[in-house]
Motif scaffolding. Sequence first.
Motif, PDB file in Angstrom:
ATOM      1  N   GLU A 108      -2.773 -45.327  26.564  1.00 51.20           N
ATOM      2  CA  GLU A 108      -4.179 -45.705  26.589  1.00 51.20           C
ATOM      3  C   GLU A 108      -4.503 -46.592  25.396  1.00 51.20           C
ATOM      4  OE1 GLU A 108      -6.292 -45.351  28.838  1.00 51.20           O
ATOM      5  OE2 GLU A 108      -5.719 -43.649  30.079  1.00 51.20           O
ATOM      6  N   GLU A 109      -3.977 -46.228  24.236  1.00 52.30           N
ATOM      7  CA  GLU A 109      -4.219 -47.024  23.027  1.00 52.30           C
ATOM      8  C   GLU A 109      -3.611 -48.412  23.164  1.00 52.30           C
ATOM      9  OE1 GLU A 109      -2.619 -44.749  19.845  1.00 52.30           O
ATOM     10  OE2 GLU A 109      -4.100 -43.142  20.013  1.00 52.30           O
TER      11      GLU A 109
ATOM     12  N   GLU B 268      -5.750 -50.488  25.542  1.00 51.16           N
ATOM     13  CA  GLU B 268      -6.985 -50.896  24.883  1.00 51.16           C
ATOM     14  C   GLU B 268      -6.716 -51.979  23.839  1.00 51.16           C
ATOM     15  OE1 GLU B 268     -10.247 -50.221  25.346  1.00 51.16           O
ATOM     16  OE2 GLU B 268      -9.518 -49.320  27.197  1.00 51.16           O
TER      17      GLU B 268
ATOM     18  N   THR C  13      -8.531 -55.465  23.547  1.00 48.63           N
ATOM     19  CA  THR C  13      -9.278 -55.704  22.311  1.00 48.63           C
ATOM     20  C   THR C  13      -8.929 -57.042  21.686  1.00 48.63           C
ATOM     21  OG1 THR C  13      -9.490 -53.338  21.862  1.00 48.63           O
ATOM     22  CG2 THR C  13      -9.756 -54.810  19.990  1.00 48.63           C
TER      23      THR C  13
END
Length: 202
Positions: A123-124, A127, A131
Amino acid sequence: MTRTNYHHGALREALLAATLELIESEGIGAVSLRQVARAAGVSPGAPYHHFPDRAALLTALSDEGFRRLAAELCDAKAGAPGPAAALPAMIEAYVLFAQRNPAYFQLMFRPELKKSHKSPQGEEAGEEAFTVLDDTVEACVAAGVMKPVDKDVLALTLWSLVHGLASLWLDGHLAHHTDDPEELTRQIARLVTTFMVRDEPA
């Protein structure tokens, strides 16, 4: 080191590499823990030391794909002379990543991997990839080179466009429209950017 004598740390990487090869040669449907073990040259029970099931194995590979994509986008951004020039560079980087890493790209956005098996690390990484794009759009707005629009909407618009373009190329749908999909990607990236910035990107 023989394929039947992996030490503990190398086993996980060997299983991931075997899975990637299976997807590239036979498709995602061919992946099972037993088949991956066979391809890696280990016992049928060996994958369970690292992956409780097929979904966990595929998720780990998906996570790695997102990390690699984020790195590619960061490199494209870092190599551009400014935020406006970074936008087309990142569009090209995204599409080329998909073309050069089809097995990763096929896995990264599969809906079943977004559910219970999705890891926090993945998930990081996902993202982080978005980002990079979002921050670049924000930098364009702050520098006054971006037309006055909602930056979040614009970032999602760019992501939707670039992902669609990448998917069309990967699925073979651009072959009927161009003999050079890479050059077409560059042209589309430049065209899209001219609609979004005040001046022609560097």
